[in-house]
Motif scaffolding. Sequence first.
Motif, PDB file in Angstrom:
ATOM      1  N   LEU A 215       0.829  -1.201   0.000  1.00 16.13           N
ATOM      2  CA  LEU A 215       0.000   0.000   0.000  1.00 16.13           C
ATOM      3  C   LEU A 215       0.866   1.253   0.000  1.00 16.13           C
ATOM      4  N   LYS A 219      -2.901   4.003  -3.377  1.00 17.55           N
ATOM      5  CA  LYS A 219      -3.624   2.732  -3.254  1.00 17.55           C
ATOM      6  C   LYS A 219      -4.534   2.733  -2.026  1.00 17.55           C
ATOM      7  N   GLN A 222      -7.632   4.802  -2.560  1.00 21.77           N
ATOM      8  CA  GLN A 222      -8.627   4.128  -3.383  1.00 21.77           C
ATOM      9  C   GLN A 222      -9.450   3.136  -2.560  1.00 21.77           C
ATOM     10  N   TYR A 223      -8.793   2.433  -1.640  1.00 29.56           N
ATOM     11  CA  TYR A 223      -9.533   1.548  -0.730  1.00 29.56           C
ATOM     12  C   TYR A 223     -10.515   2.365   0.114  1.00 29.56           C
TER      13      TYR A 223
END
Length: 243
Positions: A215, A219, A222-223
């Motif tokens: 991560l 990233k 986006q989660y």
Amino acid sequence: MTKIIPPPTPPDSMHDLIVDVTSLKEVMELSIKSDAIDVGKWVSWKRHLLKYNELARIYRDHSGERIPVFGGEEKEIPPNWIGQKEIFEKTYASTVELYGKLTRRKPTPAIAGLENLLHPVIQQVSMKHYNNGDFRNSVVDAITSLFDKIRERTDLKTDGPILCDSVFPIDKALLIFSEIDSESGRNDQIGHMEILKGFYRGGRNAHSHSLIHNLDAIKAAQYLVLASLLMRRLIDAVPRPPK
């Protein structure tokens, strides 16, 4: 005559430090992803630990911020690959934390305004971790909060896919995302049930069982955005009316 080896020259700017920490992180990730057998996969632990210590001290001296620097492990050879792997993982986790501290000092345009996209619940449980560069826990806590919300709304005690299978199937839905009297409504119901199950397996389980992860700021963001969408749908879902 004893040869004097000068100490390594520290990076002369924060940009150089970011480059060096990023390089260390990427090299360690190559080892993590390699197909080498465990007995030989973690032998680079000492080189990486010493490099991390060097970079952590530079960051500490530059910023005045407290940051872990390892001691005895840099001299003691672990008796087997399991011990080497443990030190490798600890060093990698600290490298990722340092990487997060450095990269968030200058947010990238791709994540500017992130908080405006997040549901208030996700902001509350995740943004402190995220802003500290702890991307792993920001994601794990966001996904955990989704399943806490399902339990809160249904009084069920299970977790993960088992909980989803008790709450969302068409024939016994306890919470309905839109309506289940049409094909599009049924697709919406089943689709979001499957997204939640996959999010738990691929997001929470994948990151909660190991300190090793890939991560970064983008990233993780986006989660968190996906978690925010799902949190909104869970809060807006209506209980199935009694028959």
